[in-house]
Motif scaffolding. Structure first.
Motif, PDB file in Angstrom:
ATOM      1  N   PHE A 151     123.368 -17.458  74.292  1.00  0.00           N
ATOM      2  CA  PHE A 151     124.799 -17.395  74.169  1.00  0.00           C
ATOM      3  C   PHE A 151     125.075 -17.368  72.547  1.00  0.00           C
ATOM      4  CE2 PHE A 151     129.218 -18.980  74.096  1.00  0.00           C
ATOM      5  CZ  PHE A 151     129.859 -17.809  74.947  1.00  0.00           C
ATOM      6  N   VAL A 152     124.573 -18.249  71.833  1.00  0.00           N
ATOM      7  CA  VAL A 152     125.042 -18.505  70.446  1.00  0.00           C
ATOM      8  C   VAL A 152     123.816 -18.045  69.500  1.00  0.00           C
ATOM      9  CG1 VAL A 152     125.385 -20.091  68.560  1.00  0.00           C
ATOM     10  CG2 VAL A 152     126.209 -20.586  71.010  1.00  0.00           C
ATOM     11  N   ARG A 153     122.567 -18.301  69.828  1.00  0.00           N
ATOM     12  CA  ARG A 153     121.766 -17.893  68.598  1.00  0.00           C
ATOM     13  C   ARG A 153     121.567 -16.469  68.858  1.00  0.00           C
ATOM     14  NH1 ARG A 153     116.187 -21.667  67.625  1.00  0.00           N
ATOM     15  NH2 ARG A 153     115.756 -20.875  65.616  1.00  0.00           N
ATOM     16  N   ARG A 154     121.328 -15.990  69.978  1.00  0.00           N
ATOM     17  CA  ARG A 154     121.078 -14.394  70.392  1.00  0.00           C
ATOM     18  C   ARG A 154     122.387 -13.633  70.607  1.00  0.00           C
ATOM     19  NH1 ARG A 154     119.231 -11.366  69.231  1.00  0.00           N
ATOM     20  NH2 ARG A 154     117.788 -10.321  70.931  1.00  0.00           N
ATOM     21  N   ARG A 155     123.575 -14.423  70.640  1.00  0.00           N
ATOM     22  CA  ARG A 155     124.811 -13.739  70.717  1.00  0.00           C
ATOM     23  C   ARG A 155     125.098 -12.886  72.026  1.00  0.00           C
ATOM     24  NH1 ARG A 155     127.626 -14.439  66.068  1.00  0.00           N
ATOM     25  NH2 ARG A 155     126.510 -15.022  63.962  1.00  0.00           N
ATOM     26  N   ALA A 156     124.204 -13.234  73.032  1.00  0.00           N
ATOM     27  CA  ALA A 156     124.344 -12.720  74.236  1.00  0.00           C
ATOM     28  C   ALA A 156     123.895 -11.355  74.195  1.00  0.00           C
ATOM     29  CB  ALA A 156     125.637 -12.824  75.014  1.00  0.00           C
ATOM     30  N   GLU A 157     123.126 -10.816  73.277  1.00  0.00           N
ATOM     31  CA  GLU A 157     122.633  -9.569  73.080  1.00  0.00           C
ATOM     32  C   GLU A 157     121.279  -9.058  74.043  1.00  0.00           C
ATOM     33  OE1 GLU A 157     121.515  -9.386  69.032  1.00  0.00           O
ATOM     34  OE2 GLU A 157     123.663  -9.408  68.282  1.00  0.00           O
ATOM     35  N   PRO A 158     120.478 -10.068  74.377  1.00  0.00           N
ATOM     36  CA  PRO A 158     119.399  -9.627  75.201  1.00  0.00           C
ATOM     37  C   PRO A 158     120.073  -9.145  76.964  1.00  0.00           C
ATOM     38  CG  PRO A 158     118.819 -11.677  74.410  1.00  0.00           C
ATOM     39  CD  PRO A 158     120.404 -11.510  73.999  1.00  0.00           C
ATOM     40  N   ARG A 159     119.315  -8.579  77.290  1.00  0.00           N
ATOM     41  CA  ARG A 159     119.861  -7.908  78.661  1.00  0.00           C
ATOM     42  C   ARG A 159     119.797  -9.032  79.522  1.00  0.00           C
ATOM     43  NH1 ARG A 159     121.433  -2.980  81.173  1.00  0.00           N
ATOM     44  NH2 ARG A 159     121.267  -2.933  83.267  1.00  0.00           N
ATOM     45  N   PHE A 160     121.124  -9.252  80.476  1.00  0.00           N
ATOM     46  CA  PHE A 160     121.142 -10.333  81.548  1.00  0.00           C
ATOM     47  C   PHE A 160     120.546  -9.892  82.599  1.00  0.00           C
ATOM     48  CE2 PHE A 160     122.933 -12.631  84.874  1.00  0.00           C
ATOM     49  CZ  PHE A 160     123.340 -13.947  84.255  1.00  0.00           C
ATOM     50  N   ARG A 161     119.567 -10.916  83.228  1.00  0.00           N
ATOM     51  CA  ARG A 161     118.989 -10.436  84.582  1.00  0.00           C
ATOM     52  C   ARG A 161     119.393 -11.437  85.591  1.00  0.00           C
ATOM     53  NH1 ARG A 161     112.785  -8.909  82.594  1.00  0.00           N
ATOM     54  NH2 ARG A 161     113.247  -6.773  81.972  1.00  0.00           N
ATOM     55  N   ALA A 162     119.098 -12.758  85.305  1.00  0.00           N
ATOM     56  CA  ALA A 162     119.710 -13.793  86.447  1.00  0.00           C
ATOM     57  C   ALA A 162     119.739 -15.084  85.680  1.00  0.00           C
ATOM     58  CB  ALA A 162     118.296 -13.713  87.450  1.00  0.00           C
ATOM     59  N   ILE A 163     120.513 -15.823  86.682  1.00  0.00           N
ATOM     60  CA  ILE A 163     120.847 -17.174  86.005  1.00  0.00           C
ATOM     61  C   ILE A 163     120.300 -18.236  86.832  1.00  0.00           C
ATOM     62  CG2 ILE A 163     123.014 -17.317  87.259  1.00  0.00           C
ATOM     63  CD1 ILE A 163     124.345 -18.798  84.724  1.00  0.00           C
ATOM     64  N   SER A 164     119.951 -19.289  86.284  1.00  0.00           N
ATOM     65  CA  SER A 164     119.234 -20.524  86.952  1.00  0.00           C
ATOM     66  C   SER A 164     119.693 -21.577  86.128  1.00  0.00           C
ATOM     67  CB  SER A 164     117.883 -20.420  87.318  1.00  0.00           C
ATOM     68  OG  SER A 164     117.058 -20.433  85.911  1.00  0.00           O
TER      69      SER A 164
END
Length: 307
Positions: A151-164
């Protein structure tokens, strides 16, 4: 009594509106702790702090998080010495984290939160979703990332796949959250306009919480964080798109999968149809305390009509 589930800037703003119109005994704000992490030897609880600072009226209103009038001498010195400066901790904000970290071995997070909130002049109940350690993990096209690194270090740039959620299987909902759900006076549950995936899902993922909320039989109403398909703040729209859901009232209803009785939406989305989920149309953008109070009052009135 109203139970609000909150996290992030949008959640804190509506929580402030609710606190402005409800007596302290009539409101419990349960806050996401999946964002919590250990950084520079300190326990940092971003969502709890954002809600507390906002209700206390000491937050940085422009950026939504952090303290008004903050200075950054510590971060500047840390960066010059080659330390990890990707997560900003303001000089005054550091006091909160240092005190919390010093108390966490002796007191539960709920107790610490109540103590610090009281010292900030907050009379309403702000409770962590759990006193146990739960850490949100994000599966991305770059691999699994701890929440703050995504969220902060990569600024949510990677493509989101799933949350756990690391630790969720053995975590217990906090006593404050359980008491609010079981309270005979509970009239409605409000899901604040927080990021549905990152801020509200961790609370609902706690063992027994979603089932207990549904079983209470009181209206469960979400205030949409989307206006015209766009998130007011943050990557909520990007994430919803990456998991194949529209940033519309029907998309929000589908994400919560039958939990909601109603959604509060903006005038821009007035033509939407969310099937069996009732809709209330109003201005949902909160620019100031007057907007926060108005939206809070309308949301409560809408929930009461659904009873």
């Amino acid at each position: 009594m109203i139970l609000a589930l909150a996290g992030g800037v949008g959640g804190a703003r509506l929580a402030r509106g609710l606190a402005a119109i409800l007596p302290p005994d009539d409101l419990t704000i349960a806050v996401n702790t999946g964002d919590d992490f250990e950084h520079l030897g300190l326990l940092v609880c971003p969502d709890i702090d954002t809600v507390c600072y906002t209700l206390a009226g000491i937050n940085n209103a422009a950026q939504g998080w952090g303290l008004a009038g903050e200075s950054w001498a510590f971060m500047d010195a840390l960066g010059k010495l080659g330390g990890e400066s990707w997560f900003n901790l303001g000089d005054r904000d550091l006091a909160t984290h240092v005190l919390r970290t010093g108390m966490i071995g002796r007191l539960a997070l709920s107790e610490i939160t109540a103590l610090l909130a009281g010292r900030m002049g907050i009379a309403h109940r702000i409770v962590p979703m759990s006193d146990d350690r739960v850490r949100t993990m994000i599966d991305t096209d770059e691999g699994e990332l701890p929440f703050q690194h995504y969220f902060v270090r990569r600024r949510a740039e990677p493509r989101f796949r799933a949350i756990s959620f690391d630790g969720i299987e053995t975590a217990r909902p906090s006593t404050g959250l359980l008491d609010a759900i079981a309270d005979p006076a509970l009239e409605a549950v409000i899901l604040c306009p927080s990021n549905p995936v990152l801020s509200i899902t961790p609370i609902l993922a706690l063992p027994g919480v979603r089932t207990a909320l549904a079983a209470r039989g009181v209206p469960i109403v979400a205030v949409s964080p989307f206006i015209g398909g766009q998130a007011v703040k943050g990557p909520a729209a990007k994430i919803m798109g990456e998991i194949g859901l529209a940033t519309t009232p029907p998309g929000l209803a589908a994400y919560y999968d039958g939990l909601l009785d109603g959604i509060v939406i903006d005038h821009v989305d007035a033509a939407a149809d969310a099937g069996n989920t009732a809709l209330h149309v109003t201005a949902t953008l909160m620019r100031d305390l007057d907007d926060q109070r108005r939206l809070a009052a309308e949301t409560i009135a809408f929930a009461q009509r659904l009873r």
